[in-house]
Scaffold this motif. Structure first.
Motif, PDB file in Angstrom:
ATOM      1  N   ARG A 142       0.836  -1.200   0.000  1.00 46.33           N
ATOM      2  CA  ARG A 142       0.000   0.000   0.000  1.00 46.33           C
ATOM      3  C   ARG A 142       0.872   1.251   0.000  1.00 46.33           C
ATOM      4  O   ARG A 142       1.942   1.283   0.604  1.00 46.33           O
ATOM      5  CB  ARG A 142      -0.943   0.014   1.211  1.00 46.33           C
ATOM      6  N   ASN A 164      -0.688   4.957  -6.596  1.00 43.26           N
ATOM      7  CA  ASN A 164      -1.527   3.795  -6.311  1.00 43.26           C
ATOM      8  C   ASN A 164      -1.972   3.114  -7.607  1.00 43.26           C
ATOM      9  O   ASN A 164      -2.073   1.888  -7.679  1.00 43.26           O
ATOM     10  CB  ASN A 164      -2.744   4.221  -5.494  1.00 43.26           C
ATOM     11  N   ASN A 176      -7.920   0.222  -2.207  1.00 43.55           N
ATOM     12  CA  ASN A 176      -8.816   1.372  -2.297  1.00 43.55           C
ATOM     13  C   ASN A 176      -8.483   2.445  -1.269  1.00 43.55           C
ATOM     14  O   ASN A 176      -8.928   3.576  -1.385  1.00 43.55           O
ATOM     15  CB  ASN A 176     -10.279   0.938  -2.124  1.00 43.55           C
ATOM     16  N   LYS A 177      -7.676   2.100  -0.284  1.00 49.91           N
ATOM     17  CA  LYS A 177      -7.323   3.052   0.768  1.00 49.91           C
ATOM     18  C   LYS A 177      -5.907   3.554   0.544  1.00 49.91           C
ATOM     19  O   LYS A 177      -4.978   2.769   0.397  1.00 49.91           O
ATOM     20  CB  LYS A 177      -7.435   2.396   2.140  1.00 49.91           C
ATOM     21  N   GLU A 179      -3.123   6.285   2.236  1.00 49.11           N
ATOM     22  CA  GLU A 179      -2.860   7.118   3.415  1.00 49.11           C
ATOM     23  C   GLU A 179      -1.823   8.184   3.103  1.00 49.11           C
ATOM     24  O   GLU A 179      -0.801   7.909   2.479  1.00 49.11           O
ATOM     25  CB  GLU A 179      -2.382   6.278   4.594  1.00 49.11           C
ATOM     26  N   SER A 188      -6.782   9.577   5.118  1.00 51.27           N
ATOM     27  CA  SER A 188      -6.951   8.514   4.141  1.00 51.27           C
ATOM     28  C   SER A 188      -7.909   8.977   3.056  1.00 51.27           C
ATOM     29  O   SER A 188      -8.876   9.683   3.334  1.00 51.27           O
ATOM     30  CB  SER A 188      -7.507   7.250   4.807  1.00 51.27           C
ATOM     31  N   LYS A 190     -10.021   7.521  -0.592  1.00 50.07           N
ATOM     32  CA  LYS A 190     -10.423   6.333  -1.328  1.00 50.07           C
ATOM     33  C   LYS A 190     -10.023   6.479  -2.793  1.00 50.07           C
ATOM     34  O   LYS A 190     -10.331   7.483  -3.421  1.00 50.07           O
ATOM     35  CB  LYS A 190     -11.932   6.110  -1.211  1.00 50.07           C
ATOM     36  N   HIS A 191      -9.363   5.460  -3.289  1.00 49.83           N
ATOM     37  CA  HIS A 191      -8.903   5.479  -4.673  1.00 49.83           C
ATOM     38  C   HIS A 191     -10.072   5.712  -5.626  1.00 49.83           C
ATOM     39  O   HIS A 191      -9.958   6.499  -6.573  1.00 49.83           O
ATOM     40  CB  HIS A 191      -8.207   4.152  -4.991  1.00 49.83           C
ATOM     41  N   GLU A 192     -11.185   5.053  -5.372  1.00 46.23           N
ATOM     42  CA  GLU A 192     -12.329   5.145  -6.272  1.00 46.23           C
ATOM     43  C   GLU A 192     -12.934   6.545  -6.298  1.00 46.23           C
ATOM     44  O   GLU A 192     -13.560   6.934  -7.295  1.00 46.23           O
ATOM     45  CB  GLU A 192     -13.405   4.137  -5.876  1.00 46.23           C
ATOM     46  N   ASP A 193     -12.732   7.311  -5.233  1.00 46.57           N
ATOM     47  CA  ASP A 193     -13.307   8.653  -5.164  1.00 46.57           C
ATOM     48  C   ASP A 193     -12.493   9.677  -5.961  1.00 46.57           C
ATOM     49  O   ASP A 193     -13.023  10.751  -6.289  1.00 46.57           O
ATOM     50  CB  ASP A 193     -13.396   9.125  -3.707  1.00 46.57           C
TER      51      ASP A 193
END
Length: 229
Positions: A142, A164, A176-177, A179, A188, A190-193
């Protein structure tokens, strides 16, 4: 995990090619892309003899302070992290992937490439996580980015998401996380956001790099060194 996976990881990272710096994107460019896209145009299209380096002593001290903060934080929280050396080039990428394949707990200043998307750069920290498997085995890595800033900036988040993206493509699992460590806290995202916005910015960069778009200069003195003049 055996190093037999190394050729597979190298293929994922390089797509069988070599980086061409004149047409590659480093996540550090997100700052200029968001704040001064004309600077980005100058980087690829302005005559090199027009560049005037105006980096001040204060600028250098600020940059060094950021590096010192990062090193101190890693030394305190991940004292056994292995630093990737050399810092740049194919040897740095190969060393990073060797460490990932070996499953070490933390990798400092990893070199990540995704040449299929024309992206490459050097992140801050990769942390092993055993909650989900990947192409590496029953674990994955990560991203952890470290910034001296007291608040999270958009370009910090975009940089982290770009790393990422590269990491996920290489190891076959995209966490998806993400930091981001700040001067007085950690956040943190979110990758999707955020990845949709990142890809839009990358498309904008490609249009500048390819010469399809020429952003207008900002107000006088708004463009940074070496393209202010």
């Amino acid at each position: 995990m055996s190093l037999n996976i190394l050729p597979f990881l190298l293929e994922k990272a390089t797509n069988g090619g070599k980086p061409e710096k004149k047409s590659m994107f480093n996540p550090s460019l997100f700052y200029q892309l968001l704040n001064d896209p004309f600077w980005v145009w100058c980087k690829y299209h302005a005559p090199k003899d027009e560049a005037v380096d105006e980096t001040s002593a204060y600028d250098k001290l600020t940059q060094q302070a950021g590096r010192d903060f990062e090193e101190e934080w890693v030394r305190k929280h991940h004292p056994n992290a292995i630093k990737v050396e050399p810092e740049w080039g194919f040897a740095a990428l190969r060393r990073t992937l060797e460490l990932m394949a070996s499953g070490v707990k933390a990798i400092y200043q990893p070199s990540l490439w995704l040449l299929e998307e024309k992206i490459y750069g050097r992140g801050d920290l990769l942390i092993r996580n055993n909650s989900h498997g990947s192409s590496l085995g029953p674990f994955h890595y990560r991203i952890k980015e470290i910034k001296q800033s007291k608040e999270l900036k958009d370009y910090h988040a975009y940089q982290a998401a770009a790393y990422n993206l590269m990491l996920g493509a290489i190891q076959g699992y995209c966490p998806n996380k993400i930091e981001i460590v700040l001067a007085e806290s950690a956040q943190s995202i979110k990758h999707e956001d955020i990845i949709g916005d990142v890809k839009e910015r990358l498309a904008f960069w490609r249009s500048i790099c390819d010469g399809h778009v020429r952003p207008e200069p900002g107000k006088p003195d708004n463009t940074g060194s070496p393209w202010r003049e």
